[in-house]
Design a protein around this motif. Sequence first.
Motif, PDB file in Angstrom:
ATOM      1  N   ASP A  20      37.782  43.852  50.386  1.00  0.00           N
ATOM      2  CA  ASP A  20      37.168  43.103  51.273  1.00  0.00           C
ATOM      3  C   ASP A  20      36.381  42.231  50.544  1.00  0.00           C
ATOM      4  OD1 ASP A  20      34.949  41.864  52.643  1.00  0.00           O
ATOM      5  OD2 ASP A  20      35.207  43.465  54.169  1.00  0.00           O
ATOM      6  N   GLU A  21      36.482  40.939  50.386  1.00  0.00           N
ATOM      7  CA  GLU A  21      35.797  39.968  49.363  1.00  0.00           C
ATOM      8  C   GLU A  21      34.358  40.153  49.323  1.00  0.00           C
ATOM      9  OE1 GLU A  21      35.414  35.801  50.085  1.00  0.00           O
ATOM     10  OE2 GLU A  21      35.396  36.036  52.007  1.00  0.00           O
ATOM     11  N   ALA A  22      33.818  40.412  50.414  1.00  0.00           N
ATOM     12  CA  ALA A  22      32.192  40.563  50.265  1.00  0.00           C
ATOM     13  C   ALA A  22      31.819  41.984  49.655  1.00  0.00           C
ATOM     14  CB  ALA A  22      31.839  40.742  51.966  1.00  0.00           C
ATOM     15  N   TYR A  23      32.768  42.761  49.595  1.00  0.00           N
ATOM     16  CA  TYR A  23      32.275  43.960  48.703  1.00  0.00           C
ATOM     17  C   TYR A  23      33.055  44.078  47.402  1.00  0.00           C
ATOM     18  CZ  TYR A  23      30.668  45.135  53.066  1.00  0.00           C
ATOM     19  OH  TYR A  23      29.703  45.276  54.389  1.00  0.00           O
ATOM     20  N   ALA A  24      33.165  42.832  46.614  1.00  0.00           N
ATOM     21  CA  ALA A  24      33.835  42.758  45.242  1.00  0.00           C
ATOM     22  C   ALA A  24      32.372  42.236  44.563  1.00  0.00           C
ATOM     23  CB  ALA A  24      34.975  42.049  45.407  1.00  0.00           C
ATOM     24  N   PHE A  25      32.554  42.500  43.355  1.00  0.00           N
ATOM     25  CA  PHE A  25      31.361  41.948  42.592  1.00  0.00           C
ATOM     26  C   PHE A  25      31.929  41.267  41.071  1.00  0.00           C
ATOM     27  CE2 PHE A  25      29.864  45.719  44.752  1.00  0.00           C
ATOM     28  CZ  PHE A  25      28.704  44.989  45.545  1.00  0.00           C
ATOM     29  N   SER A  26      31.359  40.123  40.883  1.00  0.00           N
ATOM     30  CA  SER A  26      31.977  39.280  39.789  1.00  0.00           C
ATOM     31  C   SER A  26      31.618  40.393  38.504  1.00  0.00           C
ATOM     32  CB  SER A  26      31.260  38.247  39.517  1.00  0.00           C
ATOM     33  OG  SER A  26      31.627  37.421  40.559  1.00  0.00           O
ATOM     34  N   LEU A  27      32.342  40.453  37.570  1.00  0.00           N
ATOM     35  CA  LEU A  27      32.120  41.037  36.415  1.00  0.00           C
ATOM     36  C   LEU A  27      32.326  40.131  35.074  1.00  0.00           C
ATOM     37  CD1 LEU A  27      34.195  44.503  37.014  1.00  0.00           C
ATOM     38  CD2 LEU A  27      31.570  43.927  36.883  1.00  0.00           C
ATOM     39  N   PRO A  28      31.853  40.598  33.675  1.00  0.00           N
ATOM     40  CA  PRO A  28      31.930  39.676  32.748  1.00  0.00           C
ATOM     41  C   PRO A  28      33.599  39.218  32.391  1.00  0.00           C
ATOM     42  CG  PRO A  28      30.477  41.212  32.137  1.00  0.00           C
ATOM     43  CD  PRO A  28      31.050  41.853  33.663  1.00  0.00           C
ATOM     44  N   GLU A  29      33.891  38.146  31.967  1.00  0.00           N
ATOM     45  CA  GLU A  29      35.273  37.887  31.944  1.00  0.00           C
ATOM     46  C   GLU A  29      35.748  38.464  30.594  1.00  0.00           C
ATOM     47  OE1 GLU A  29      37.584  36.035  33.545  1.00  0.00           O
ATOM     48  OE2 GLU A  29      36.051  36.229  35.227  1.00  0.00           O
ATOM     49  N   ASP A  30      34.932  38.785  29.662  1.00  0.00           N
ATOM     50  CA  ASP A  30      35.252  39.033  28.257  1.00  0.00           C
ATOM     51  C   ASP A  30      35.227  40.197  27.908  1.00  0.00           C
ATOM     52  OD1 ASP A  30      36.048  36.207  27.723  1.00  0.00           O
ATOM     53  OD2 ASP A  30      34.064  35.607  26.952  1.00  0.00           O
ATOM     54  N   ASP A  31      34.558  41.245  28.658  1.00  0.00           N
ATOM     55  CA  ASP A  31      34.473  42.626  28.255  1.00  0.00           C
ATOM     56  C   ASP A  31      35.503  43.536  28.435  1.00  0.00           C
ATOM     57  OD1 ASP A  31      31.650  41.909  27.966  1.00  0.00           O
ATOM     58  OD2 ASP A  31      30.885  43.141  29.329  1.00  0.00           O
ATOM     59  N   ASP A  32      35.548  44.615  27.803  1.00  0.00           N
ATOM     60  CA  ASP A  32      36.837  45.794  28.039  1.00  0.00           C
ATOM     61  C   ASP A  32      36.651  46.110  29.271  1.00  0.00           C
ATOM     62  OD1 ASP A  32      38.473  47.582  27.884  1.00  0.00           O
ATOM     63  OD2 ASP A  32      37.498  48.710  26.287  1.00  0.00           O
TER      64      ASP A  32
END
Length: 342
Positions: free
Chosen positions: A141-153
């Motif tokens: 569900d898009e509402a239960y997804a969280f943005s994360l850093p693009e460059d991290d492992d």
Amino acid sequence: MISYAAKGGVSLSTAMKAMVLHAMRKPLVMEERPVPAPGAGEIRIAVEACAVCRTDLHLLDGDLPHPKLPVIPGHEIVGRVDALGPGIRSRALGERVGIPWLGHTCGHCSYCIAGQENLCDEPLFTGYTRDGGFASHAIADEAYAFSLPEDDDPAALAPLLCAGLIGWRSLVAAGPGKTIGIFGFGAAAHIIAQVCAWQGRNVFAFTRPHDPATQDFARSLGAVWAGGSDQEPPERLDAAIIFAPVGELVPVALRTVRKGGRVVCGGIHMSDIPQFPYRILWEERQIRSIANLTRQDAQDFLAIVPEARIRTQTTRYPLEAANEALDDLRSGRLQGAAVLTP
């Protein structure tokens, strides 16, 4: 549906791999399935990493009632959005997101209305009542997804999605005390010990008896004292958090906290709590449990991760070695978190 490939991204296979649970107390089975299409309000993720949680063990062992079977476990998912269902506007193809345990809530029950969506009457849970991340692809569900850093492992990020979030909710519930006991020094504890050190709190780590390696690990992450759960800490504690699923630790933890202290049970399942004398609860000591998480928990915790410079310790396994990872977690052969990397 709009796919990452349609926008010039990587080409997508029509099949995906998944480790599937068909029956309780049976090993996961590697299967090839059609890649699912996201529905309205959903996104599809190409999984980069999925951490292995003790909750996955409880699922396999039949400790959690009414799972969707067959089911793909896994609820600490990091991946790239590779397809959008109808009506998606808040996510971009190729964006990295994290998918946690709480996968959907109804939005209209009394708990949701009161801001307690973690107690929703009609929830969906990732890797339990909907398919999870022990796979090359997952729907969320898009509402239960969280943005994360693009460059991290991605493998280092994955344990934050449950061990970190439930640990954070448990720490908030423990209150603002300066001395915190942690019983069971696994994935959640090794993250929250770092948060406590950043906040200027003193951590007292309780491990299995006669486990010097884990005690050394706890001290390396800032614990001011580490010993077995059969040992007395050098002082009374403001609060204690129990991550180990062992009911016998509740009276043990109660004996470590001061008057007015709190004992927080951070797991989704625990063995029975034995009878104990009222005098160790008296003087306004408290016991409380933690159930699931809210999206606000995720926003609050993920915001402090870079500030606190949290670093996860992981042991990585290929997707097809999920059963081995689960066995290592069960036996206590891990320090930190196990992570599957499809």
